[in-house]
Design a protein around this motif. Sequence first.
Motif, PDB file in Angstrom:
ATOM      1  N   GLN A   8     -10.557   8.311 -32.018  1.00 24.97           N
ATOM      2  CA  GLN A   8     -10.369   7.837 -30.653  1.00 24.97           C
ATOM      3  C   GLN A   8      -9.864   6.412 -30.566  1.00 24.97           C
ATOM      4  O   GLN A   8      -9.891   5.690 -31.516  1.00 24.97           O
ATOM      5  N   THR A   9      -9.470   6.021 -29.345  1.00 25.24           N
ATOM      6  CA  THR A   9      -9.062   4.645 -29.080  1.00 25.24           C
ATOM      7  C   THR A   9      -9.676   4.128 -27.800  1.00 25.24           C
ATOM      8  O   THR A   9     -10.484   4.761 -27.214  1.00 25.24           O
ATOM      9  N   LEU A  10      -9.201   2.963 -27.321  1.00 23.73           N
ATOM     10  CA  LEU A  10      -9.850   2.324 -26.199  1.00 23.73           C
ATOM     11  C   LEU A  10      -8.930   1.967 -25.052  1.00 23.73           C
ATOM     12  O   LEU A  10      -7.801   1.658 -25.253  1.00 23.73           O
ATOM     13  N   ASN A  11      -9.469   2.001 -23.849  1.00 24.85           N
ATOM     14  CA  ASN A  11      -8.658   1.758 -22.689  1.00 24.85           C
ATOM     15  C   ASN A  11      -9.393   0.979 -21.621  1.00 24.85           C
ATOM     16  O   ASN A  11     -10.308   1.477 -21.026  1.00 24.85           O
ATOM     17  N   THR A 184      -5.395   5.009 -21.108  1.00 27.19           N
ATOM     18  CA  THR A 184      -5.261   3.561 -21.202  1.00 27.19           C
ATOM     19  C   THR A 184      -6.418   2.833 -20.534  1.00 27.19           C
ATOM     20  O   THR A 184      -6.877   1.807 -21.027  1.00 27.19           O
ATOM     21  N   PHE A 185      -6.925   3.374 -19.424  1.00 23.30           N
ATOM     22  CA  PHE A 185      -7.906   2.635 -18.646  1.00 23.30           C
ATOM     23  C   PHE A 185      -9.326   3.197 -18.663  1.00 23.30           C
ATOM     24  O   PHE A 185     -10.274   2.454 -18.450  1.00 23.30           O
ATOM     25  N   PHE A 186      -9.492   4.502 -18.894  1.00 24.00           N
ATOM     26  CA  PHE A 186     -10.812   5.089 -18.692  1.00 24.00           C
ATOM     27  C   PHE A 186     -11.289   5.988 -19.823  1.00 24.00           C
ATOM     28  O   PHE A 186     -12.062   6.911 -19.594  1.00 24.00           O
ATOM     29  N   ASN A 187     -10.858   5.729 -21.048  1.00 24.22           N
ATOM     30  CA  ASN A 187     -11.311   6.573 -22.149  1.00 24.22           C
ATOM     31  C   ASN A 187     -12.608   6.025 -22.734  1.00 24.22           C
ATOM     32  O   ASN A 187     -12.719   4.830 -22.987  1.00 24.22           O
ATOM     33  N   PRO A 188     -13.617   6.874 -22.959  1.00 25.12           N
ATOM     34  CA  PRO A 188     -14.896   6.419 -23.514  1.00 25.12           C
ATOM     35  C   PRO A 188     -14.756   5.685 -24.839  1.00 25.12           C
ATOM     36  O   PRO A 188     -15.567   4.817 -25.166  1.00 25.12           O
ATOM     37  N   ALA A 189     -13.717   6.003 -25.602  1.00 26.72           N
ATOM     38  CA  ALA A 189     -13.518   5.350 -26.896  1.00 26.72           C
ATOM     39  C   ALA A 189     -13.280   3.851 -26.745  1.00 26.72           C
ATOM     40  O   ALA A 189     -13.471   3.078 -27.687  1.00 26.72           O
ATOM     41  N   SER A 190     -12.874   3.436 -25.563  1.00 22.56           N
ATOM     42  CA  SER A 190     -12.585   2.024 -25.326  1.00 22.56           C
ATOM     43  C   SER A 190     -13.820   1.136 -25.428  1.00 22.56           C
ATOM     44  O   SER A 190     -13.697  -0.075 -25.567  1.00 22.56           O
ATOM     45  N   ALA A 191     -14.988   1.715 -25.346  1.00 18.31           N
ATOM     46  CA  ALA A 191     -16.217   0.923 -25.366  1.00 18.31           C
ATOM     47  C   ALA A 191     -16.365   0.104 -26.638  1.00 18.31           C
ATOM     48  O   ALA A 191     -17.063  -0.916 -26.653  1.00 18.31           O
ATOM     49  N   SER A 192     -15.700   0.521 -27.712  1.00 12.89           N
ATOM     50  CA  SER A 192     -15.866  -0.165 -28.992  1.00 12.89           C
ATOM     51  C   SER A 192     -15.413  -1.619 -28.943  1.00 12.89           C
ATOM     52  O   SER A 192     -15.846  -2.439 -29.753  1.00 12.89           O
ATOM     53  N   ARG A 216       7.118  -1.960 -17.589  1.00 11.75           N
ATOM     54  CA  ARG A 216       5.658  -1.949 -17.525  1.00 11.75           C
ATOM     55  C   ARG A 216       5.048  -0.561 -17.757  1.00 11.75           C
ATOM     56  O   ARG A 216       3.854  -0.444 -17.994  1.00 11.75           O
ATOM     57  N   SER A 217       5.855   0.499 -17.693  1.00 15.99           N
ATOM     58  CA  SER A 217       5.320   1.813 -18.016  1.00 15.99           C
ATOM     59  C   SER A 217       4.924   1.901 -19.486  1.00 15.99           C
ATOM     60  O   SER A 217       4.119   2.749 -19.879  1.00 15.99           O
ATOM     61  N   SER A 218       5.456   0.983 -20.286  1.00 11.96           N
ATOM     62  CA  SER A 218       5.149   0.972 -21.717  1.00 11.96           C
ATOM     63  C   SER A 218       3.698   0.623 -22.002  1.00 11.96           C
ATOM     64  O   SER A 218       3.183   0.931 -23.078  1.00 11.96           O
ATOM     65  N   VAL A 219       3.017  -0.032 -21.041  1.00 12.66           N
ATOM     66  CA  VAL A 219       1.635  -0.425 -21.293  1.00 12.66           C
ATOM     67  C   VAL A 219       0.695   0.778 -21.296  1.00 12.66           C
ATOM     68  O   VAL A 219      -0.477   0.649 -21.663  1.00 12.66           O
ATOM     69  N   LEU A 220       1.178   1.942 -20.930  1.00 17.08           N
ATOM     70  CA  LEU A 220       0.358   3.156 -20.956  1.00 17.08           C
ATOM     71  C   LEU A 220       0.405   3.853 -22.309  1.00 17.08           C
ATOM     72  O   LEU A 220      -0.241   4.883 -22.509  1.00 17.08           O
TER      73      LEU A 220
END
Length: 260
Positions: A8-11, A184-192, A216-220
């Motif tokens: 996973q990753t973070l958002n 990008t903004f709401f993934n649980p993995a982002s908590a790390s 700016r669409s690239s930030v997603l």
Amino acid sequence: MSVISAHQTLNIKQFSILPSSTSISHSSSMFSPNSSFSSSTNSLSTKFFQEKRSSSVVRVSSSSSSTVGFSESISEILGDVSIFTAAGESVMIKDLWDQDEGVAVVALLRHFGCPCCWELASTLKESKSRFDSAGVKLIAVGVGTPDKARILAERLPFPMDSLYADPDRKAYDVLGLYYGFGRTFFNPASASVFSRSEALRKAVKNYTIKATPDDRSSVLQQGGIFVFKGKQLLYARKDEGTGDHAPLEEIFNVCCSPVA
């Protein structure tokens, strides 16, 4: 033994797009545990990150790598992608390491204006001498134009000869890396990222919003880390959200493990 890792990753919204008026000193201080930014993100983490995070690490032989989503010819497909050096010269990915026996770590950052990617780049820079001594080529790719790459390289700083720009996200598309608002903004993995607040604060000491891609669409776009030996894929980790990066010790272990 070959390794394919799904993870996973973070958002977090604030980590992806800072207001245009954000100053360098503000971007650094906002990671202070006592700052209003820290309080708001802790509130976000309580709201969005309570669901159980799932992750899996699958170790398989090279012959079954396609069963976890990658073609056996992924290296050749990726190799034909052209990207840019930080100096602005076009280069084919297959020309970045020895396609017979060379070992390469290919780290795809989200984009050059992502504070969490400055932290990852800082970690890669600190580990580069270790990879060099093991004969491993370290390659960092980011979304954005070469001039954006140079901003990160000069201000972090980061070695320009290991930094590449992929403004059209071609390598990201070939590798099937995740993209989208939710990831990008709401993934649980982002908590790390909250466990690395000190490292993050140090990494953004000279941060500037100017490194963010003009599109700016690239930030997603999400990133990931891949390890190749010649044309063989040894390890693949797709980030599921902003800032949930692969442990560098894990990557180093893969690079130094015998290949079946």
